[in-house]
Structure formats: structure tokens, C-alpha cells
Design a protein around this motif. Structure first.
Motif, short mmCIF file in Angstrom:
data_model
loop_
_atom_site.label_atom_id
_atom_site.label_comp_id
_atom_site.label_asym_id
_atom_site.label_seq_id
_atom_site.Cartn_x
_atom_site.Cartn_y
_atom_site.Cartn_z
N PHE A 46 0.90 -1.11 -0.03
CA PHE A 46 -0.08 -0.06 -0.22
C PHE A 46 0.85 1.06 0.09
O PHE A 46 0.55 2.21 -0.67
N ALA A 47 2.00 1.18 0.76
CA ALA A 47 2.89 2.45 1.08
C ALA A 47 3.83 2.61 -0.37
O ALA A 47 3.98 3.73 -0.74
N GLU A 61 -6.96 -2.04 -6.47
CA GLU A 61 -6.89 -2.81 -5.36
C GLU A 61 -6.84 -4.35 -5.98
O GLU A 61 -6.19 -5.12 -5.35
N GLY A 62 -7.39 -4.43 -7.14
CA GLY A 62 -6.91 -5.75 -7.91
C GLY A 62 -5.32 -6.28 -8.03
O GLY A 62 -4.98 -7.06 -7.88
N ASP A 63 -4.65 -5.03 -8.43
CA ASP A 63 -3.32 -5.19 -8.35
C ASP A 63 -2.63 -5.46 -7.02
O ASP A 63 -1.99 -6.38 -7.20
N SER A 96 -4.16 -6.79 -4.76
CA SER A 96 -4.41 -8.03 -4.10
C SER A 96 -3.48 -9.28 -4.93
O SER A 96 -3.24 -10.26 -4.44
N ARG A 97 -3.38 -8.94 -6.17
CA ARG A 97 -2.59 -9.86 -6.95
C ARG A 97 -1.21 -9.95 -6.58
O ARG A 97 -0.73 -11.07 -6.32
N ARG A 98 -0.62 -8.97 -6.07
CA ARG A 98 0.90 -8.69 -5.61
C ARG A 98 0.94 -9.35 -4.35
O ARG A 98 1.91 -10.11 -4.15
N LEU A 99 0.03 -9.01 -3.52
CA LEU A 99 -0.33 -9.58 -2.28
C LEU A 99 -0.27 -11.20 -2.34
O LEU A 99 0.55 -12.03 -1.77
N SER A 100 -1.06 -11.76 -3.11
CA SER A 100 -0.96 -13.45 -3.19
C SER A 100 0.18 -13.82 -3.78
O SER A 100 0.57 -15.07 -3.31
N GLY A 101 0.82 -13.01 -4.69
CA GLY A 101 2.12 -13.75 -5.05
C GLY A 101 3.56 -13.50 -4.22
O GLY A 101 4.00 -14.71 -3.94
#
Length: 250
Positions: free
Chosen positions: A75-76, A83-85, A87-92
Motif C-alpha cells: 500500500f505504501a 485494489e485488484g493489482d 491483491s494480486r501482488r499480495l497473493s504472489g
């Protein structure tokens, strides 16, 4: 008889010496005030006196701390991402393979407390156990010193602000080897499938091979470039990396 400090205890014949936890703390980047938390984070249920003595509860906590810290970092670091981007990066970044790779980088395996069955079954290299232990260690750091300390460990280990949104390493071949190791697989091999073109402008077709997986086929003007491409394509196909070109690739 002169008094003094007792000599260091020797390991029983046939057993291997217990690794120094200070070395693991150095790898993790956190010196525990309550080292019993770290010991519990390394204790598999097969070696615990009861379910409360294993790393399971710390793993539960560490999983949530990891998700929050990585989301906080993304986020920072990516103020324009939607939000989609995010979420995708978080999952990775927080996937099980990532946690196992971090535990491997920390060299957690030798420090694990396992039952004999798990030891003989290769538990110290088991990707699922390593991933669990990684999350448990993060939970232990959180309990020992709070969120800021846990986030500092996570930021270093998971590179939460990276633009790649995956678990990229120095190069595709290194990343593929680390991923294979985290899954308990033998290191990848590279085989020249074909060579074409004149000597001054050759074209190499090289397969990156891992046990149990279809090979990745890379093409390049040198063996090195073809091997890198083969490794990258295999990582993309298995969902470890996104399908985007490596910087500086021909």
C-alpha cells in the motif's frame, strides 16, 4: 580440585550436535528476548508433547501478521495501484512457496525439532513444513517484540515493496533453483535440445528440466541466455512469475 565453568556438553555418540539458535536469529534478523518462542516456532507436532507445544498456534498468528505486513508495504510502495493489482501482488508474495523459500534462505531446516518419522522422511527439506515454520517464526517475532519488529523481518525477507509482485531472485536460474529446493526437488538441469545457425550467429534451444514437470524451452543467442529464458518460462508456466520479460533480456 579447581572450580570453574563446567565443560561444554558433548553430543551423544551417533547424534548430531544441535545447531546454534544464534545463527538462525542472525539469518532472520531478530534477536529474541524470549527464545522459548523461537524454540516453539521450530517444533513440529511430531516432536511436541501436545498440540500446544508445537508451532501450530504461532503459524496461525504468523500467517495473519505476514498478510498485514505485506499489504501495508504494498500500500505504501505502490500509491497508484488499484485494489485488484494490490491483491494480486499480495497473493504472489505470501504464497506457500514464498514462505518455504524464505525458510530455506534462513536455513531453518537443521534447526527444526521433528519426530523420527519426519526426520527419516526428509522433513527438514519438506516445503510444507518449511512454510509452516516460516510463518511460525514470524508469529514468534510478533509476540516477542511487536508488529514493527515483525514487519522489519518481513520487509527484508519478502521484499514487500518490489515492483515485480512475485518472489523474484537475482535471475531466473537462481529463482528456479530456490523454488525447486523449497518444493524438495532436485536442482534443475539444462539440456541443449538443438543448435542452429552459423558459428558467428548461433541459436541455442535449451530445456530447463525439473523432476515431475514438463521442461521449459528457451531460445537465445548463447547458452546462458537460452538457459535463463528456459528457467523464466518454466517459472511463468508454474505461476511463480508473471509473464513479463526480464530487464535487459535480448
Amino acid at each position: 580440585m579447581a572450580t570453574g565453568a563446567a565443560p561444554p556438553a558433548r553430543a551423544r555418540k551417533g547424534t548430531r550436535p544441535r545447531p546454534d539458535l544464534a545463527v538462525l536469529e542472525e539469518q532472520v534478523g531478530h534477536r529474541f528476548r524470549d527464545r522459548s518462542l523461537l524454540i516453539r516456532a521450530l517444533t513440529h507436532v511430531s516432536a511436541a508433547s501436545g498440540s500446544g507445544g508445537s508451532y501450530q498456534r504461532l503459524e496461525f498468528l504468523g500467517d495473519r501478521v505476514l498478510g498485514l505486513a505485506v499489504a501495508d508495504g504494498l500500500f505504501a510502495a505502490l500509491p497508484d495501484a488499484d485494489e485488484g493489482d494490490l491483491s494480486r501482488r499480495l497473493s504472489g508474495l505470501v504464497r506457500r512457496e514464498s514462505c518455504a523459500a524464505v525458510a530455506t534462505a534462513w536455513n531453518v531446516g537443521p534447526h527444526l525439532k521433528l519426530g523420527l518419522g519426519e526426520v527419516h522422511g526428509g522433513g527438514r527439506r519438506n516445503a510444507a513444513i518449511l512454510a509452516d515454520a516460516c510463518e511460525a517464526i514470524l508469529g514468534a517475532v510478533f509476540l516477542d517484540a511487536g508488529y514493527d519488529a515483525a514487519k522489519a523481518v518481513i520487509d527484508r525477507a519478502f521484499a514487500a515493496g518490489e515492483e515485480t509482485g512475485g518472489t523474484r531472485s537475482r535471475d531466473p536460474k537462481s529463482a528456479l533453483q530456490e523454488w525447486a529446493q523449497a518444493r524438495g526437488l532436485a536442482p534443475p538441469t539444462y539440456v541443449v535440445a538443438e543448435r542452429s545457425g552459423p558459428d558467428h550467429a548461433p541459436r541455442f534451444y535449451i530445456e530447463a528440466r525439473l523432476a515431475g514437470l514438463a521442461p521449459g524451452l528457451g531460445v537465445g543467442g548463447s547458452k546462458r541466455l537460452a538457459e535463463q529464458e528456459a528457467a523464466r518460462l518454466l517459472l511463468v508456466r508454474e505461476g511463480v512469475w508473471e509473464n513479463e520479460p526480464e530487464a535487459g533480456q535480448d
